[in-house]
Scaffold this active site. Structure first.
Site, PDB file in Angstrom:
ATOM      1  N   GLU A 325      38.379  40.445  50.033  1.00 30.88           N
ATOM      2  CA  GLU A 325      37.714  40.420  48.736  1.00 30.88           C
ATOM      3  C   GLU A 325      38.134  39.180  47.960  1.00 30.88           C
ATOM      4  O   GLU A 325      39.332  38.915  47.804  1.00 30.88           O
ATOM      5  CB  GLU A 325      38.065  41.667  47.912  1.00 30.88           C
ATOM      6  CG  GLU A 325      37.440  42.940  48.437  1.00 30.88           C
ATOM      7  CD  GLU A 325      37.600  44.123  47.489  1.00 30.88           C
ATOM      8  OE1 GLU A 325      36.828  45.079  47.627  1.00 30.88           O
ATOM      9  OE2 GLU A 325      38.500  44.090  46.617  1.00 30.88           O
ATOM     10  N   CYS A 326      37.158  38.416  47.489  1.00 30.35           N
ATOM     11  CA  CYS A 326      37.372  37.244  46.642  1.00 30.35           C
ATOM     12  C   CYS A 326      38.382  36.284  47.295  1.00 30.35           C
ATOM     13  O   CYS A 326      38.054  35.609  48.256  1.00 30.35           O
ATOM     14  CB  CYS A 326      37.803  37.659  45.243  1.00 30.35           C
ATOM     15  SG  CYS A 326      37.509  36.382  43.998  1.00 30.35           S
TER      16      CYS A 326
END
Length: 430
Positions: A325-326
């Protein structure tokens, strides 16, 4: 069964001193022997890290946009246990997502908790009364139970403020004098993490002393209300695997506690490893989770972490699910280009180049429809917050996305088999 009590710390706007005062309250309440359970409204990783340090236990996020009412009630009650739940609000009390929902006021009303309003009194005196009265009377169901005045210039200034507030009937719980020591450093995604502040403990002691000296803690404690009990707990997001390796260090610090705890409560085994220490995920892990964080600040270290990168490749070869994530998504790519323009070689599991190059941050809630191998419902709620951009080869996206209003956005992320990621931080099922 005794119900736990709670209260919400709100403010008319960001920058009122809400975080510092909440930290001081948590630490001051602990000093007097009160067990406190910290929480943060909305999607945030950094404030909860501070709140957890001040409370001596982990903080959770209570996000009234991404989470259902039943989720919020069950999570708040379970997290509080028999402690006092202290919830720090986000932005201004009534500020919400673009669709008009998800504010601190929404959460306070749903949980039927009183709001302690933090008012920055700098450069005003009698005008504080219509400001507080306006917030108190704006919406039925939102209870402003008390006010704490911040950045008060003098005892004369305090007297004028307290006298002005008297006709509102709302208790003034305290007045904090101006103090340049009560400031937390900031970085591009918000506050720096508490572990990065050399004198955080002295700072916290100063904040606790300020609250202890100038706020009526007995009166504040008496204002807390019982938390509602959810009739039943909604289904949790299923774990990524049975044995999940979670990256955790200064580059991968942004993982939501309610997700990790939920996986463990469903029987998954979690282990942590540090890519910055060049640790590989355990060889028996059938899933690897790379949360968000600040990989761009550690590009050279991650580029040199050959054991970590070899371990990711081995996990892919044994068909483990690998999800980023990210910041974790960025590390799954081939190259990360930092703010100075320096390229750093990443894991290379996705044909992706990311660059810290955006003059403005990309942020907002996201409605997501997944098409990858995530063992989650098809429709998810999450958010996006970054200053980087991604250039990738044509790959199947991980998510179709829309914003809080439902307006379509470009597809997000990428997926190759059981390796996948995106800039989205998933919070809960839609």
């Amino acid at each position: 069964m005794n119900l736990a009590n709670g209260l919400v710390i709100g403010a008319p706007r960001s920058g009122s001193g809400k975080t510092v005062i909440t930290l001081g309250l948590l630490a001051a309440l602990r000093r007097r022997g009160t067990t406190v359970a910290p929480a943060k409204t909305g999607p945030d990783y950094i404030d909860p890290a501070f709140l957890g340090r001040a409370a001596g236990r982990e903080a959770v996020n209570l996000d009234p946009w991404s989470m259902s009412p039943h989720r919020l009630k069950s999570l708040a009650a379970r997290h509080a246990g028999d402690a006092l739940l202290v919830v720090e609000g986000v932005m201004g009390l009534y500020d919400s997502a673009a669709d008009g929902t998800g504010s601190t006021a929404d959460l306070a009303e749903l949980l039927d908790l009183p709001v302690i309003l933090i008012v920055d009194a700098d450069r005003q005196n009698q005008s504080v009364a219509p400001l507080v009265a306006g917030f108190a009377n704006w919406r039925v169901g939102v209870r402003i139970a008390g006010v704490i005045l911040n950045r008060v210039a003098s005892s004369r200034h305090e007297t004028m403020l307290v006298e002005a507030l008297a006709p509102t009937g709302i208790a003034c719980l305290g007045a904090i004098p101006r103090n340049p020591a009560l400031v937390i450093p900031e970085r591009h995604l918000g506050l720096v993490l508490p572990g990065e502040i050399d004198d955080f403990e002295p700072f916290l002691a100063t904040a606790a002393s300020a609250i202890g000296d100038y706020v009526d803690l007995e009166a504040l404690f008496a204002l807390a209300s019982p938390l509602p009990q959810a009739a039943e707990e909604p289904a949790l997001l299923p774990p990524l695997g049975q044995r999940i390796a979670v990256a955790r260090d200064a580059a991968f610090a942004f993982a939501y506690p309610h997700l990790l705890d939920g996986w463990q409560r469903q029987g998954a085994e979690l282990s942590v490893f540090s890519p910055l220490a060049d640790q590989a995920p355990p060889v028996d892990a059938d899933a690897v989770f790379l949360p968000g964080g600040y990989p761009e600040l550690h590009g050279a270290t991650l580029a040199a972490a050959t054991t970590f990168k070899t371990g990711l490749l081995a996990a892919r070869e044994r068909d483990a699910l690998i999800y980023g994530e990210c910041g974790g998504f960025m590390v799954l790519g081939e190259i990360l280009i930092d703010k100075s323009g320096q390229p750093h070689e990443m894991a290379g599991l996705l044909p992706l180049i990311t660059r810290i190059d955006r003059p403005k941050r990309i942020l907002g809630y996201r409605r997501l429809i997944q098409s990858g191998a995530l063992p989650w419902p098809v429709q998810l709620n999450g958010h996006e917050f970054h200053y980087s951009s991604a250039r990738q080869s044509r790959l199947p996206p991980l998510f179709q996305a829309s914003d809080a209003r439902g307006a379509a956005l470009p597809p997000m992320g990428a997926a190759i088999g059981r390796v996948m990621g995106s800039y989205a931080h998933v919070v809960d099922a839609a």
